[in-house]
Design a protein around this motif. Structure first.
Motif, PDB file in Angstrom:
ATOM      1  N   GLY A 131       2.262   2.146  11.922  1.00 18.30           N
ATOM      2  CA  GLY A 131       1.925   2.726  13.209  1.00 18.30           C
ATOM      3  C   GLY A 131       1.320   4.111  13.155  1.00 18.30           C
ATOM      4  N   THR A 132       1.189   4.689  11.984  1.00 17.02           N
ATOM      5  CA  THR A 132       0.605   6.019  11.822  1.00 17.02           C
ATOM      6  C   THR A 132      -0.794   5.879  11.249  1.00 17.02           C
ATOM      7  OG1 THR A 132       2.793   6.947  11.395  1.00 17.02           O
ATOM      8  CG2 THR A 132       0.901   8.291  10.773  1.00 17.02           C
ATOM      9  N   ARG A 133      -1.739   6.572  11.861  1.00 14.73           N
ATOM     10  CA  ARG A 133      -3.134   6.474  11.442  1.00 14.73           C
ATOM     11  C   ARG A 133      -3.467   7.599  10.459  1.00 14.73           C
ATOM     12  NH1 ARG A 133      -8.090   5.765  15.680  1.00 14.73           N
ATOM     13  NH2 ARG A 133      -9.686   5.530  14.110  1.00 14.73           N
TER      14      ARG A 133
ATOM     15  N   GLY B  29       3.229  12.855  -6.543  1.00 14.34           N
ATOM     16  CA  GLY B  29       3.822  11.523  -6.615  1.00 14.34           C
ATOM     17  C   GLY B  29       4.834  11.201  -5.532  1.00 14.34           C
ATOM     18  N   ARG B  30       5.040  12.112  -4.577  1.00 13.81           N
ATOM     19  CA  ARG B  30       5.961  11.852  -3.466  1.00 13.81           C
ATOM     20  C   ARG B  30       5.303  10.889  -2.488  1.00 13.81           C
ATOM     21  NH1 ARG B  30       6.700  13.683   1.613  1.00 13.81           N
ATOM     22  NH2 ARG B  30       5.034  15.215   1.410  1.00 13.81           N
ATOM     23  N   VAL B  31       6.059   9.926  -2.010  1.00 16.70           N
ATOM     24  CA  VAL B  31       5.523   8.921  -1.090  1.00 16.70           C
ATOM     25  C   VAL B  31       5.358   9.533   0.300  1.00 16.70           C
ATOM     26  CG1 VAL B  31       5.937   6.696   0.007  1.00 16.70           C
ATOM     27  CG2 VAL B  31       6.561   7.030  -2.386  1.00 16.70           C
ATOM     28  N   ILE B  32       4.125   9.475   0.807  1.00 21.70           N
ATOM     29  CA  ILE B  32       3.837   9.901   2.179  1.00 21.70           C
ATOM     30  C   ILE B  32       4.182   8.762   3.123  1.00 21.70           C
ATOM     31  CG2 ILE B  32       2.010  10.528   3.809  1.00 21.70           C
ATOM     32  CD1 ILE B  32       0.566  11.839   1.404  1.00 21.70           C
ATOM     33  N   ASP B  33       3.705   7.553   2.783  1.00 20.33           N
ATOM     34  CA  ASP B  33       3.967   6.358   3.581  1.00 20.33           C
ATOM     35  C   ASP B  33       3.707   5.143   2.708  1.00 20.33           C
ATOM     36  OD1 ASP B  33       4.662   4.825   5.780  1.00 20.33           O
ATOM     37  OD2 ASP B  33       3.261   5.826   7.131  1.00 20.33           O
TER      38      ASP B  33
ATOM     39  N   LEU C  63       0.864  -1.173   0.000  1.00 23.03           N
ATOM     40  CA  LEU C  63       0.000   0.000   0.000  1.00 23.03           C
ATOM     41  C   LEU C  63       0.900   1.223   0.000  1.00 23.03           C
ATOM     42  CD1 LEU C  63      -2.777   1.488   0.505  1.00 23.03           C
ATOM     43  CD2 LEU C  63      -2.163   1.388   2.913  1.00 23.03           C
ATOM     44  N   ALA C  64       0.623   2.158  -0.886  1.00 20.69           N
ATOM     45  CA  ALA C  64       1.381   3.410  -0.934  1.00 20.69           C
ATOM     46  C   ALA C  64       0.410   4.580  -0.890  1.00 20.69           C
ATOM     47  CB  ALA C  64       2.233   3.477  -2.195  1.00 20.69           C
TER      48      ALA C  64
END
Length: 110
Positions: A70-72, A40-44, A33-34
């Protein structure tokens, strides 16, 4: 090239208490999951089997909550999108497809 399991653009991605992007992209492909910004920068990003997702009781039916590393994050799919077959989907249908894709890829649903 293989089609992604799930792809949605124009997604509001929030990490409490702030919005990270109003037109982001959620992508499930090759078991990952991205969450991406509109540029287009990856957040998580994480393997789907490590992601927890569900519908929050406090938000509309076009919203989901996903816990990645671990981040919601709150994902609001309030913009109409097109399905693979060309049909237009509203935010509620798109949120349901996201949850189905997470479940099928081995993620945990709340």
């Amino acid at each position: 090239m293989q089609e992604p399991d799930f792809s949605a653009t124009g997604v509001r991605i929030e990490r409490w208490p702030r919005s990270l992007t109003k037109a982001g992209k959620v992508l499930i492909e090759d078991g990952r999951l991205a969450l991406l910004t509109s540029y287009g920068r990856v957040i998580d990003s994480a393997p789907v089997d490590a992601v927890h997702a569900g519908r929050p009781w406090f938000a509309g039916s076009d919203s989901t909550v996903a816990t990645v590393n671990g981040t919601r994050y709150r994902l609001t799919m309030d913009r109409p999108a097109r399905a693979d077959d060309g049909r237009r989907l509203d935010g509620t249908a798109l949120a349901g497809r996201f949850l189905d894709a997470v479940r099928k890829a081995g993620g945990d649903l709340d």
